[in-house]
Scaffold this motif. Structure first.
Motif, PDB file in Angstrom:
ATOM      1  N   LEU A   2       0.827  -1.199   0.000  1.00  0.00           N
ATOM      2  CA  LEU A   2       0.000   0.000   0.000  1.00  0.00           C
ATOM      3  C   LEU A   2       0.867   1.256   0.000  1.00  0.00           C
ATOM      4  N   SER A   3       1.919   1.260   0.787  1.00  0.00           N
ATOM      5  CA  SER A   3       2.804   2.422   0.863  1.00  0.00           C
ATOM      6  C   SER A   3       3.407   2.737  -0.506  1.00  0.00           C
ATOM      7  N   ILE A   4       3.827   1.711  -1.227  1.00  0.00           N
ATOM      8  CA  ILE A   4       4.394   1.919  -2.561  1.00  0.00           C
ATOM      9  C   ILE A   4       3.306   2.367  -3.534  1.00  0.00           C
ATOM     10  N   ALA A   5       2.111   1.789  -3.412  1.00  0.00           N
ATOM     11  CA  ALA A   5       0.994   2.197  -4.266  1.00  0.00           C
ATOM     12  C   ALA A   5       0.654   3.667  -4.047  1.00  0.00           C
ATOM     13  N   MET A   6       0.738   4.128  -2.808  1.00  0.00           N
ATOM     14  CA  MET A   6       0.452   5.525  -2.500  1.00  0.00           C
ATOM     15  C   MET A   6       1.486   6.454  -3.132  1.00  0.00           C
ATOM     16  N   ALA A   7       2.726   5.982  -3.240  1.00  0.00           N
ATOM     17  CA  ALA A   7       3.761   6.780  -3.920  1.00  0.00           C
ATOM     18  C   ALA A   7       3.558   6.764  -5.426  1.00  0.00           C
ATOM     19  N   LEU A   8       3.095   5.637  -5.950  1.00  0.00           N
ATOM     20  CA  LEU A   8       2.941   5.488  -7.398  1.00  0.00           C
ATOM     21  C   LEU A   8       1.669   6.149  -7.923  1.00  0.00           C
ATOM     22  N   ILE A   9       0.691   6.368  -7.062  1.00  0.00           N
ATOM     23  CA  ILE A   9      -0.594   6.919  -7.514  1.00  0.00           C
ATOM     24  C   ILE A   9      -0.447   8.342  -8.042  1.00  0.00           C
ATOM     25  N   ILE A  32      10.004   8.892 -11.697  1.00  0.00           N
ATOM     26  CA  ILE A  32      11.057   8.239 -10.910  1.00  0.00           C
ATOM     27  C   ILE A  32      10.491   7.990  -9.517  1.00  0.00           C
ATOM     28  N   ILE A  33      10.701   6.784  -9.006  1.00  0.00           N
ATOM     29  CA  ILE A  33      10.271   6.489  -7.635  1.00  0.00           C
ATOM     30  C   ILE A  33      11.463   5.996  -6.826  1.00  0.00           C
ATOM     31  N   PHE A  34      11.573   6.496  -5.603  1.00  0.00           N
ATOM     32  CA  PHE A  34      12.635   6.102  -4.678  1.00  0.00           C
ATOM     33  C   PHE A  34      12.037   5.145  -3.654  1.00  0.00           C
TER      34      PHE A  34
END
Length: 298
Positions: A187-194, A199-201
């Protein structure tokens, strides 16, 4: 007397005009040089270009004059023991910490002069799982989408997209406080990707997860690579070996070795990345890494 004063005034005006022209010429040359540099960066296949980046604190140098580049659409891993400078490097590149020296371009944007543009293009999933425990998975996703300007309809659409992409359907309407660590990390990664970053760290994305949850998250990260560039920090050598296109090993704030996993194993004579990492960390990697030239970074 008047003639002498007039002559002096005329001479002074000429000198001022000459100085102004010289200044203007220098500014024009500087402007053209910057424009050429910016154009070169915009056309570069590199997602990130870092040159001499440093971060000093009173009595401590957290990051010490590092240089590297990251190809677009790749997974680049930063490895190092605690305190090596990995997280500080990530924070500088996404605008959370100001560098004390050096330069960096993120998708052609300078982190010093175009930080607002950089922030629009990147996002970070931090070590600590940043989710609202009393909200459901869906509500967390909709909340983040709303913060970034999506209207109510778009919030629902983006949340549904992330739920599908990360296979969160079975927990979509559960409060996150009852979820396992693996679900929360997803979920945490999905929240960053939304927010649709380019670029994602991912800072220690599988920290504390069991083997099965970690492997499942690896598959998510591999699928993400199809869409964006990923900068990964991890303590798990098997994880870096499985996922990375390129690896940099940091020791005491400096990059001591960099290359593909196979290159690092070959350079150290190691059978696996963990053994190569230990040798680099203990021996300092002096023979393994030379700071790249500007031409190499293009």
């Amino acid at each position: 007397m008047r003639t002498n004063n007039q002559n002096k005034e005329t001479t002074d005006k000429k000198q001022v005009s000459s100085r102004n022209k010289e200044t203007t010429d220098k500014e024009q040359v500087s402007s053209r040089s910057k424009e050429a540099s910016d154009k070169e960066q915009a056309n570069s296949p590199k997602a990130i270009v870092v040159t001499g980046l440093s971060r000093q604190y009173p009595g401590k140098t957290a990051v010490d004059n590092i240089s590297f580049s990251v190809d677009k659409g790749s997974i680049f891993s930063l490895l190092g023991v605690n305190g090596a400078g990995k997280t500080t490097t990530i924070k500088m590149l996404c605008g959370l910490t100001r560098p004390t020296g050096g330069e960096a371009y993120v998708l052609s944007h300078n982190i010093h002069t175009e930080l607002d543009e950089v922030k629009k293009l990147v996002n970070i999933s931090p070590q600590d799982t940043s989710v609202a425990s009393r909200l459901t998975v869906r509500e967390n996703l909709e909340f983040i989408a709303g913060i970034y300007g999506a209207d109510r309809k778009k919030q629902r659409e983006k949340a549904d997209e992330m739920i599908q992409y990360f296979h969160l359907q079975e927990v979509a309407d559960r409060r996150t406080k009852v979820l396992s660590g693996g679900w929360q990390r997803k979920l945490s990664i999905a929240m960053a990707l939304i927010t649709e970053p380019q670029i994602i760290f991912l800072d220690e994305p599988t920290l504390g997860l069991d083997v099965l949850a970690r492997r499942e998250l690896w598959e998510v990260i591999r699928r993400m690579k199809e869409k964006i560039t990923i900068i990964l920090t991890t303590h798990y050598m098997e994880e870096a070996e499985s996922l990375s296109d390129k690896v940099a090993v940091m020791v005491d704030g400096q990059i001591k070795a960099m290359g593909s996993v196979e290159e690092l194993k070959e350079q150290t004579g190691a059978d696996n990345l963990e053994e190569a990492f230990v040798r680099i960390a203990q021996e300092g990697g002096c023979l393994l890494y030379t700071s790249p030239s500007p031409r190499d970074m293009r």
